[in-house]
Design a protein around this motif. Sequence first.
Motif, PDB file in Angstrom:
ATOM      1  N   THR A 251      44.013  40.490  26.490  1.00  0.00           N
ATOM      2  CA  THR A 251      45.294  40.882  25.905  1.00  0.00           C
ATOM      3  C   THR A 251      46.408  41.136  26.914  1.00  0.00           C
ATOM      4  O   THR A 251      47.580  40.957  26.596  1.00  0.00           O
ATOM      5  CB  THR A 251      45.108  42.157  25.070  1.00  0.00           C
ATOM      6  N   THR A 252      46.067  41.545  28.141  1.00  0.00           N
ATOM      7  CA  THR A 252      47.107  42.011  29.060  1.00  0.00           C
ATOM      8  C   THR A 252      47.057  41.267  30.389  1.00  0.00           C
ATOM      9  O   THR A 252      46.057  41.340  31.109  1.00  0.00           O
ATOM     10  CB  THR A 252      46.967  43.518  29.325  1.00  0.00           C
ATOM     11  N   GLN A 253      48.149  40.552  30.711  1.00  0.00           N
ATOM     12  CA  GLN A 253      48.244  39.918  32.013  1.00  0.00           C
ATOM     13  C   GLN A 253      48.589  40.954  33.076  1.00  0.00           C
ATOM     14  O   GLN A 253      49.314  41.911  32.819  1.00  0.00           O
ATOM     15  CB  GLN A 253      49.309  38.820  31.997  1.00  0.00           C
ATOM     16  N   ASP A 254      48.064  40.740  34.286  1.00  0.00           N
ATOM     17  CA  ASP A 254      48.366  41.618  35.397  1.00  0.00           C
ATOM     18  C   ASP A 254      49.820  41.429  35.815  1.00  0.00           C
ATOM     19  O   ASP A 254      50.297  40.300  35.954  1.00  0.00           O
ATOM     20  CB  ASP A 254      47.439  41.297  36.578  1.00  0.00           C
ATOM     21  N   ALA A 255      50.539  42.526  36.029  1.00  0.00           N
ATOM     22  CA  ALA A 255      51.934  42.436  36.470  1.00  0.00           C
ATOM     23  C   ALA A 255      52.037  41.762  37.836  1.00  0.00           C
ATOM     24  O   ALA A 255      53.027  41.093  38.134  1.00  0.00           O
ATOM     25  CB  ALA A 255      52.559  43.828  36.509  1.00  0.00           C
ATOM     26  N   TRP A 256      51.015  41.951  38.658  1.00  0.00           N
ATOM     27  CA  TRP A 256      50.944  41.271  39.950  1.00  0.00           C
ATOM     28  C   TRP A 256      49.887  40.179  39.839  1.00  0.00           C
ATOM     29  O   TRP A 256      48.700  40.459  39.732  1.00  0.00           O
ATOM     30  CB  TRP A 256      50.580  42.253  41.062  1.00  0.00           C
ATOM     31  N   GLN A 257      50.337  38.929  39.839  1.00  0.00           N
ATOM     32  CA  GLN A 257      49.426  37.797  39.693  1.00  0.00           C
ATOM     33  C   GLN A 257      48.804  37.475  41.054  1.00  0.00           C
ATOM     34  O   GLN A 257      49.371  36.740  41.867  1.00  0.00           O
ATOM     35  CB  GLN A 257      50.180  36.590  39.131  1.00  0.00           C
ATOM     36  N   ASN A 258      47.609  38.045  41.289  1.00  0.00           N
ATOM     37  CA  ASN A 258      46.979  37.922  42.605  1.00  0.00           C
ATOM     38  C   ASN A 258      45.979  36.780  42.707  1.00  0.00           C
ATOM     39  O   ASN A 258      45.307  36.631  43.724  1.00  0.00           O
ATOM     40  CB  ASN A 258      46.295  39.241  42.967  1.00  0.00           C
ATOM     41  N   GLY A 259      45.851  35.968  41.642  1.00  0.00           N
ATOM     42  CA  GLY A 259      45.080  34.736  41.736  1.00  0.00           C
ATOM     43  C   GLY A 259      46.042  33.601  42.055  1.00  0.00           C
ATOM     44  O   GLY A 259      46.941  33.307  41.280  1.00  0.00           O
ATOM     45  N   TYR A 260      45.886  32.968  43.219  1.00  0.00           N
ATOM     46  CA  TYR A 260      46.851  31.987  43.701  1.00  0.00           C
ATOM     47  C   TYR A 260      46.366  30.569  43.411  1.00  0.00           C
ATOM     48  O   TYR A 260      45.357  30.112  43.965  1.00  0.00           O
ATOM     49  CB  TYR A 260      47.067  32.163  45.203  1.00  0.00           C
ATOM     50  N   PHE A 261      47.077  29.876  42.535  1.00  0.00           N
ATOM     51  CA  PHE A 261      46.734  28.497  42.199  1.00  0.00           C
ATOM     52  C   PHE A 261      46.857  27.608  43.439  1.00  0.00           C
ATOM     53  O   PHE A 261      47.811  27.702  44.200  1.00  0.00           O
ATOM     54  CB  PHE A 261      47.665  27.992  41.097  1.00  0.00           C
ATOM     55  N   VAL A 262      45.859  26.713  43.618  1.00  0.00           N
ATOM     56  CA  VAL A 262      45.873  25.774  44.740  1.00  0.00           C
ATOM     57  C   VAL A 262      46.017  24.345  44.250  1.00  0.00           C
ATOM     58  O   VAL A 262      46.902  23.613  44.694  1.00  0.00           O
ATOM     59  CB  VAL A 262      44.596  25.918  45.601  1.00  0.00           C
ATOM     60  N   SER A 263      45.155  23.918  43.314  1.00  0.00           N
ATOM     61  CA  SER A 263      45.219  22.527  42.880  1.00  0.00           C
ATOM     62  C   SER A 263      44.524  22.349  41.531  1.00  0.00           C
ATOM     63  O   SER A 263      43.678  23.160  41.144  1.00  0.00           O
ATOM     64  CB  SER A 263      44.572  21.604  43.920  1.00  0.00           C
ATOM     65  N   ARG A 264      44.889  21.261  40.834  1.00  0.00           N
ATOM     66  CA  ARG A 264      44.223  20.854  39.592  1.00  0.00           C
ATOM     67  C   ARG A 264      43.964  19.359  39.698  1.00  0.00           C
ATOM     68  O   ARG A 264      44.884  18.568  39.905  1.00  0.00           O
ATOM     69  CB  ARG A 264      45.099  21.150  38.373  1.00  0.00           C
ATOM     70  N   THR A 265      42.708  18.967  39.579  1.00  0.00           N
ATOM     71  CA  THR A 265      42.310  17.570  39.692  1.00  0.00           C
ATOM     72  C   THR A 265      41.674  17.129  38.387  1.00  0.00           C
ATOM     73  O   THR A 265      40.716  17.744  37.909  1.00  0.00           O
ATOM     74  CB  THR A 265      41.313  17.367  40.847  1.00  0.00           C
ATOM     75  N   ALA A 266      42.213  16.065  37.788  1.00  0.00           N
ATOM     76  CA  ALA A 266      41.706  15.563  36.506  1.00  0.00           C
ATOM     77  C   ALA A 266      40.992  14.246  36.701  1.00  0.00           C
ATOM     78  O   ALA A 266      41.440  13.383  37.452  1.00  0.00           O
ATOM     79  CB  ALA A 266      42.857  15.395  35.513  1.00  0.00           C
ATOM     80  N   GLY A 267      39.871  14.098  36.018  1.00  0.00           N
ATOM     81  CA  GLY A 267      39.089  12.868  36.012  1.00  0.00           C
ATOM     82  C   GLY A 267      38.226  12.889  34.780  1.00  0.00           C
ATOM     83  O   GLY A 267      38.705  13.122  33.675  1.00  0.00           O
ATOM     84  N   ALA A 268      36.931  12.662  34.958  1.00  0.00           N
ATOM     85  CA  ALA A 268      35.998  12.809  33.837  1.00  0.00           C
ATOM     86  C   ALA A 268      35.954  14.264  33.380  1.00  0.00           C
ATOM     87  O   ALA A 268      35.689  14.558  32.214  1.00  0.00           O
ATOM     88  CB  ALA A 268      34.613  12.324  34.246  1.00  0.00           C
ATOM     89  N   THR A 269      36.223  15.186  34.311  1.00  0.00           N
ATOM     90  CA  THR A 269      36.366  16.614  34.025  1.00  0.00           C
ATOM     91  C   THR A 269      37.589  17.119  34.785  1.00  0.00           C
ATOM     92  O   THR A 269      38.224  16.372  35.529  1.00  0.00           O
ATOM     93  CB  THR A 269      35.123  17.408  34.471  1.00  0.00           C
ATOM     94  N   THR A 270      37.911  18.390  34.613  1.00  0.00           N
ATOM     95  CA  THR A 270      39.023  19.010  35.337  1.00  0.00           C
ATOM     96  C   THR A 270      38.469  20.009  36.330  1.00  0.00           C
ATOM     97  O   THR A 270      37.557  20.781  36.011  1.00  0.00           O
ATOM     98  CB  THR A 270      39.980  19.726  34.373  1.00  0.00           C
ATOM     99  N   THR A 271      39.018  20.011  37.548  1.00  0.00           N
ATOM    100  CA  THR A 271      38.662  21.006  38.551  1.00  0.00           C
ATOM    101  C   THR A 271      39.917  21.745  38.986  1.00  0.00           C
ATOM    102  O   THR A 271      40.894  21.132  39.412  1.00  0.00           O
ATOM    103  CB  THR A 271      37.998  20.369  39.778  1.00  0.00           C
ATOM    104  N   VAL A 272      39.893  23.060  38.837  1.00  0.00           N
ATOM    105  CA  VAL A 272      40.993  23.906  39.286  1.00  0.00           C
ATOM    106  C   VAL A 272      40.495  24.762  40.447  1.00  0.00           C
ATOM    107  O   VAL A 272      39.417  25.359  40.385  1.00  0.00           O
ATOM    108  CB  VAL A 272      41.510  24.806  38.150  1.00  0.00           C
ATOM    109  N   VAL A 273      41.278  24.793  41.514  1.00  0.00           N
ATOM    110  CA  VAL A 273      40.969  25.607  42.689  1.00  0.00           C
ATOM    111  C   VAL A 273      42.005  26.720  42.773  1.00  0.00           C
ATOM    112  O   VAL A 273      43.213  26.480  42.637  1.00  0.00           O
ATOM    113  CB  VAL A 273      40.987  24.758  43.970  1.00  0.00           C
ATOM    114  N   PHE A 274      41.529  27.948  42.966  1.00  0.00           N
ATOM    115  CA  PHE A 274      42.447  29.063  43.194  1.00  0.00           C
ATOM    116  C   PHE A 274      41.823  30.023  44.185  1.00  0.00           C
ATOM    117  O   PHE A 274      40.639  29.939  44.510  1.00  0.00           O
ATOM    118  CB  PHE A 274      42.806  29.771  41.877  1.00  0.00           C
ATOM    119  N   MET A 275      42.625  30.936  44.675  1.00  0.00           N
ATOM    120  CA  MET A 275      42.147  31.855  45.701  1.00  0.00           C
ATOM    121  C   MET A 275      42.814  33.218  45.544  1.00  0.00           C
ATOM    122  O   MET A 275      43.848  33.354  44.885  1.00  0.00           O
ATOM    123  CB  MET A 275      42.435  31.285  47.096  1.00  0.00           C
ATOM    124  N   ARG A 276      42.206  34.231  46.148  1.00  0.00           N
ATOM    125  CA  ARG A 276      42.779  35.574  46.143  1.00  0.00           C
ATOM    126  C   ARG A 276      42.170  36.358  47.298  1.00  0.00           C
ATOM    127  O   ARG A 276      41.110  36.002  47.839  1.00  0.00           O
ATOM    128  CB  ARG A 276      42.528  36.317  44.827  1.00  0.00           C
TER     129      ARG A 276
END
Length: 357
Positions: A251-276
């Motif tokens: 229900t509640t997003q963090d006011a400080w978004q500390n998960g940092y998006f890196v990349s999204r790769t689409a193919g037969a499936t999707t791979t998302v990379v993030f860091m914190r």
Amino acid sequence: MQRLPLLLLLAGMSAAQFTAKCPVVSMSAAPKVEYQVGVENGKDAIEFTVTIPAGGWVGIGFKTGGGAGTTMKDLAMTVGDATGAIYDTAVATGNGAPTQRTLTSRLTSFAGGILKFRRDMDDGVYTIVPFLPLTVALASGTGTAFGTWTGHTARQFIEDHVFASCFEKTCDGVGPALTIPSVVVTHEIGKLGVDDAIKFSVTFPNGNWAAIGLRAADAAQMTNLDIYAMDSATDSVTDFNIQTMATSKPTTQDAWQNGYFVSRTAGATTTVVFMRRLTTGDTNDFDFTVGSTINMAVATGAGTVATWVSHTEREKVDVMISTCTSAPDTTAPDTPAPDTPTPGAAVFVASCSIEAL
């Protein structure tokens, strides 16, 4: 008496070692402003390269959030002029010359109208948070910054600019990964600037969202989870406050978004990379301890994070957040696509192998 090199005699000149961690980013063509993120004296820092107009000055100001509009107020500024001098200003400024404050920025070189200076991400007055969008104001005018400056002749605002910090990779290795069965998660331990950090790779079905939740082991229920969600349609990751991963969407997003998006790769499936960072300083984030075991929940369902109604798969598992045991990696660092809009490129350098989740 021994004479010091001329460059070291210039006021404010920095002789400290700056280690660049990211590629050079062009911020503006007129005035020409570039920067590079790195580390100096054990702190995250930025080096700016500014072309100063003949007989003039250029100021770079920082303001949290967007909506700068037409005002130059509430800015923490560094100003350089054609004499080769730099000045830091108090936070509140306007069209006229701002109030000078004790200098914390460091002049590193000045030649041919090209001025280089460095500042810590946190200079004690204004903190530039890596990956947090902020407004950058660029102003220029004639005269010297704190001599004949009467007002700017040109200015621009760069809204939602993201100063990316950098992960560093020092060892390789891939282990078996957890599936639930349609979501695969791996992680690496490394550095984000000078801080210990973790990078996640999450692979899941196209047309789905996926989420991972983090908490101390062992959880009998999927409660008190620090949840990060992503989907196959969006270049982003959403950080939610610590809460229960129930059937419905958190229900509640963090006011400080500390998960940092890196990349999204689409193919037969999707791979998302993030860091914190392992420890973010945010009470709504779970703090990792290297060498400890945590409990991780994984879930997926149809649609996007925005349209999330309920999950179709969910599982949890105990995960060891391990330390690095392999030799340093001498291959070229990863250069993932940075978060949008207009950030500096991020570089991940892992200090541990990818571990099984």
